[in-house]
Enzyme design. Structure first.
Site, PDB file in Angstrom:
ATOM      1  N   CYS A 115       0.834  -1.203   0.000  1.00  0.00           N
ATOM      2  CA  CYS A 115       0.000   0.000   0.000  1.00  0.00           C
ATOM      3  C   CYS A 115       0.868   1.251   0.000  1.00  0.00           C
ATOM      4  O   CYS A 115       1.587   1.523   0.965  1.00  0.00           O
ATOM      5  CB  CYS A 115      -0.914  -0.079   1.227  1.00  0.00           C
ATOM      6  SG  CYS A 115      -1.501   1.472   1.896  1.00  0.00           S
ATOM      7  N   CYS A 118       0.338   3.826   2.724  1.00  0.00           N
ATOM      8  CA  CYS A 118       0.842   3.298   4.012  1.00  0.00           C
ATOM      9  C   CYS A 118       2.338   3.566   4.124  1.00  0.00           C
ATOM     10  O   CYS A 118       2.819   3.970   5.193  1.00  0.00           O
ATOM     11  CB  CYS A 118       0.611   1.792   4.108  1.00  0.00           C
ATOM     12  SG  CYS A 118      -1.118   1.304   4.141  1.00  0.00           S
TER      13      CYS A 118
END
Ligand SMILES: [Zn+2]
Length: 192
Positions: A115, A118
């Site tokens: 991600c 993230c």
């Protein structure tokens, strides 16, 4: 004026009281023998309730006086610092242990390696740890590894921040945030 029947009751009650007193003093005596090594001032000194702080290294629960949180406390078992200024990466078992035992609020970053947002937030979360410790424990949970936990908590998007107090989730915020916003959001949820 008490009649003889009542006097009998009173006498019986006194006998019970005396019996109780005898056993109570025996108990006290035993207690004193057992606690000979503790300082008598311990019982009367003002002693704020220590907080349960879970060691980030060996995961042992330590008891730390609130006033000593900022004095770089170390773990009684592994002797390493209880606060490192870095988020702590936890698997599912580690998460359960910290969240259920910590009496410090636990701020969790649910993330995954694939991600992008993230990964962008990671250094921000890292910076937030330096500002929020030692009053908040910051941890990271990789939802790709802890899939069952992500499902159990219904983590629908990542990154998601969640704040746990006394074992219960009190707030959740999906989406990447900067360090200042993470700190502000956390303080707001804790009413600080
Ligand atoms: Zn330890």
């Amino acid at each position: 004026m008490a009649d003889p029947h009542d006097m009998g009751k009173v006498a019986g009650t006194w006998f019970k009281v005396l019996k109780k007193r005898v056993s109570a003093s025996l108990d006290t005596h035993k207690g004193m023998n057992m606690s000979q090594n503790t300082s008598p001032t311990d019982a009367t000194a003002p002693n704020p309730t220590p907080l349960h702080v879970v060691c980030p290294h060996c995961h042992t629960t330590n008891r730390v006086a609130p006033a000593a949180l900022g004095d770089a406390p170390t773990c009684g078992k592994c002797h390493q610092p209880l606060f490192t200024g870095h988020p702590l990466a936890l698997d599912e078992a580690g998460f359960e242990r910290h969240v259920s035992r910590s009496q410090l609020p636990v701020l969790v970053d649910f993330w995954a390696p694939w991600c992008g947002p993230c990964r962008q937030m990671a250094p921000q979360f890292e910076a937030a740890a330096q500002q929020l410790e030692p009053h908040v424990r910051l941890v990271k949970v990789n939802t790709e590894e802890a899939q069952a936990l992500g499902a159990k908590l219904s983590i629908r998007s990542i990154p998601t921040l969640a704040l746990f107090v006394d074992g219960r989730e009190v707030a959740r915020q999906p989406g990447a945030m900067g360090a200042a916003d993470i700190v502000r959001w956390t303080h707001k949820q804790l009413g600080r």
